[in-house]
Scaffold this motif. Structure first.
Motif, PDB file in Angstrom:
ATOM      1  N   GLY A 115      13.314   8.876 -31.660  1.00 53.83           N
ATOM      2  CA  GLY A 115      12.064   8.340 -31.117  1.00 53.83           C
ATOM      3  C   GLY A 115      12.126   6.835 -30.960  1.00 53.83           C
ATOM      4  O   GLY A 115      11.696   6.278 -29.933  1.00 53.83           O
ATOM      5  N   PHE A 116      12.682   6.159 -31.966  1.00 56.47           N
ATOM      6  CA  PHE A 116      12.821   4.700 -31.898  1.00 56.47           C
ATOM      7  C   PHE A 116      13.782   4.304 -30.782  1.00 56.47           C
ATOM      8  O   PHE A 116      13.534   3.331 -30.049  1.00 56.47           O
ATOM      9  N   LEU A 117      14.882   5.052 -30.653  1.00 58.73           N
ATOM     10  CA  LEU A 117      15.851   4.774 -29.594  1.00 58.73           C
ATOM     11  C   LEU A 117      15.210   4.922 -28.217  1.00 58.73           C
ATOM     12  O   LEU A 117      15.455   4.111 -27.322  1.00 58.73           O
ATOM     13  N   MET A 118      14.380   5.955 -28.053  1.00 61.94           N
ATOM     14  CA  MET A 118      13.705   6.138 -26.773  1.00 61.94           C
ATOM     15  C   MET A 118      12.775   4.961 -26.475  1.00 61.94           C
ATOM     16  O   MET A 118      12.753   4.435 -25.355  1.00 61.94           O
ATOM     17  N   TYR A 119      12.022   4.560 -27.487  1.00 62.48           N
ATOM     18  CA  TYR A 119      11.105   3.429 -27.292  1.00 62.48           C
ATOM     19  C   TYR A 119      11.870   2.169 -26.904  1.00 62.48           C
ATOM     20  O   TYR A 119      11.532   1.493 -25.925  1.00 62.48           O
ATOM     21  N   VAL A 120      12.915   1.851 -27.646  1.00 61.85           N
ATOM     22  CA  VAL A 120      13.690   0.636 -27.387  1.00 61.85           C
ATOM     23  C   VAL A 120      14.348   0.688 -26.011  1.00 61.85           C
ATOM     24  O   VAL A 120      14.331  -0.299 -25.267  1.00 61.85           O
ATOM     25  N   SER A 121      14.910   1.839 -25.656  1.00 60.53           N
ATOM     26  CA  SER A 121      15.625   1.969 -24.380  1.00 60.53           C
ATOM     27  C   SER A 121      14.719   1.682 -23.200  1.00 60.53           C
ATOM     28  O   SER A 121      15.074   0.910 -22.292  1.00 60.53           O
ATOM     29  N   TYR A 122      13.535   2.286 -23.192  1.00 65.21           N
ATOM     30  CA  TYR A 122      12.622   2.095 -22.063  1.00 65.21           C
ATOM     31  C   TYR A 122      11.854   0.779 -22.176  1.00 65.21           C
ATOM     32  O   TYR A 122      11.531   0.151 -21.160  1.00 65.21           O
ATOM     33  N   ALA A 123      11.561   0.344 -23.402  1.00 64.77           N
ATOM     34  CA  ALA A 123      10.836  -0.921 -23.576  1.00 64.77           C
ATOM     35  C   ALA A 123      11.673  -2.105 -23.111  1.00 64.77           C
ATOM     36  O   ALA A 123      11.169  -3.002 -22.422  1.00 64.77           O
ATOM     37  N   ILE A 124      12.962  -2.107 -23.459  1.00 64.73           N
ATOM     38  CA  ILE A 124      13.837  -3.187 -23.017  1.00 64.73           C
ATOM     39  C   ILE A 124      14.066  -3.114 -21.515  1.00 64.73           C
ATOM     40  O   ILE A 124      13.985  -4.121 -20.798  1.00 64.73           O
ATOM     41  N   GLY A 125      14.352  -1.925 -21.017  1.00 61.91           N
ATOM     42  CA  GLY A 125      14.654  -1.766 -19.594  1.00 61.91           C
ATOM     43  C   GLY A 125      13.496  -2.138 -18.692  1.00 61.91           C
ATOM     44  O   GLY A 125      13.703  -2.706 -17.617  1.00 61.91           O
ATOM     45  N   TYR A 126      12.282  -1.811 -19.118  1.00 64.34           N
ATOM     46  CA  TYR A 126      11.115  -2.010 -18.251  1.00 64.34           C
ATOM     47  C   TYR A 126      10.109  -3.013 -18.815  1.00 64.34           C
ATOM     48  O   TYR A 126       8.989  -3.099 -18.327  1.00 64.34           O
ATOM     49  N   GLN A 127      10.559  -3.760 -19.865  1.00 63.80           N
ATOM     50  CA  GLN A 127       9.667  -4.743 -20.486  1.00 63.80           C
ATOM     51  C   GLN A 127       8.320  -4.124 -20.830  1.00 63.80           C
ATOM     52  O   GLN A 127       7.249  -4.653 -20.500  1.00 63.80           O
TER      53      GLN A 127
END
Length: 404
Positions: free
Chosen positions: A22-34
């Motif tokens: 869950g954390f990995l998903m959040y970080v992946s999309y949060a970084i990619g799409y700010q």
């Protein structure tokens, strides 16, 4: 008690892996799409982090149920595939509606359905690899699936950013993993229908204990496939149990009527299935003797050979046993006998991963079960085996034994 259950869940490796996903998903999309402040992304990632261990178990059980009623690898895999495809469609619909992912970024990947299809294909292929590793006693089934899902989430997130190289890798991995995943199943089911006659048969399992259905499967295989010989081998101590004993996740609670009775300990993972074929196990030598008695009584001694290769089994499980049989019979068709129950389909996976083996599947409908025999059911095995079981029960062997 409630506080203890919460502690067990929080200390579970599967729960911790799920939280990591869950954390990995959040970080992946949060970084990619700010999108660090996106409440929708935070909620979705939290839900997935909590849900994934349960989803993994649900998919495993759904596949097992379909396999039980069909003995078809392809049907079981389709049953695993469809729920994840639906779930991924919902996830990407949610991410686009929440403006986390711009719709334009995934148009070249086929839109919401296309990206969901590709990520599901890649995910299923990676889960197949994860399960194949668990069959070889590398990792635990549920945990391996969670790890495969986490890798797929990261790859998908990068692909949706629109980088050409990432898109190409995503497309190729989805197609290749998906094609391999389903092709192996289709070819296996095809070999079960269109097979070479003659050659030798193999029959692996716990045989805890051997019963009438095991004997009937061997008779049918000999008659229907014109087999020259069948080699039969049982597990020693299942390697799943060996590892869990070494790590202290399970223990031998007691010995009862010739059987070791397992229990989980406080170190056990609440999401791990340590006893897929039951908690009670007759010792290896006992099961071996039961197999010899049953085969002789059934009049199959000339056609069926009971193998006793504990050292080879210890090295590589049934994979090593099968390799040795193939070495002794080069170029000869090998037929893998199995039922549609959980243990039987696990053995089928070993056959499929070991080269060109012709499966001999039989859907289990007769109600005969080794579990029932261990729990006291009669008339499910041969007279000689039943007599041996009675002697073990009458011995009243019962002692407490734990492992430190």
């Amino acid at each position: 008690m409630f506080r203890l259950k919460i502690k067990d869940h929080l200390s579970s490796p599967s729960v911790q892996l799920g939280a990591g996903v869950g954390f990995l998903m959040y970080v992946s999309y949060a970084i990619g799409y700010q999108a660090f402040a996106s409440l929708e992304l935070i909620c979705l990632s939290t839900f997935i982090g909590i849900f994934i261990p349960y989803y993994s178990k649900f998919c495993n059980r759904l596949e097992e149920k379909v396999n039980l009623h069909t003995a078809k690898i392809s049907y079981g895999r389709l049953a695993r595939f469809l729920p994840q495809l639906l779930f991924n469609v919902i996830v990407f619909e949610f991410l686009t509606q929440s403006d986390v992912i711009p719709v334009g970024n995934i148009q070249s990947l086929g839109g919401i359905f296309g990206v969901a299809l590709l990520t599901t294909l890649a995910s299923q292929g990676m889960q197949y690899l994860a399960l194949a590793l668990s069959n070889r006693e590398i990792g635990e089934k549920t945990r391996n699936v969670v790890i495969a899902l986490s890798i797929n989430i990261a790859v998908t997130a990068v692909a949706t950013l629109g980088f050409p190289a990432a898109k190409l890798i995503f497309l190729v991995s989805g197609i290749i993993f998906g094609a391999v995943f389903f092709a192996i199943g289709f070819l296996s089911d095809a070999r079960a229908t269109w097979f070479a006659r003659g050659g030798v048969g193999i029959f692996f399992g716990t045989f805890n204990p051997i019963h009438r259905t095991h004997l009937e499967l061997m008779r049918k295989a000999i008659d229907q496939r014109s087999l020259q010989k069948i080699y039969i081998h049982c597990t020693n101590i299942p390697r799943l149990h060996s590892k869990a004993l070494d790590s202290g996740e399970i223990k031998i609670a007691r010995f009862e009527h010739g059987m070791r009775v397992y229990e989980t300990t406080s170190r056990a993972d609440v999401h791990a299935n340590y006893f897929p074929t039951g908690r009670k196990f007759y010792e290896y030598e006992t099961r071996l003797e039961m197999m010899r008695l049953a085969i002789a009584e059934a009049g199959l001694a000339e056609k069926v050979e009971v193998l006793d290769m504990p050292d080879l089994y210890e090295q590589g499980g049934f994979y090593s046993i099968l390799s040795e049989i193939k070495r002794k019979h080069p170029g000869v068709p090998v037929h893998g006998i199995h039922g549609s129950d959980l243990g039987g389909m696990w053995v089928r996976s070993i056959y499929d991963e070991s080269g060109w083996v012709y499966p001999f599947p039989v859907v289990r409908k007769d109600g005969v079960s080794a579990t029932a025999i261990r729990n006291g059911a009669a008339d499910m095995t041969t007279h000689s085996v039943q007599k041996m079981i009675s002697v073990l029960r009458d011995s009243k062997q019962l002692s407490t034994h734990t492992l430190s």
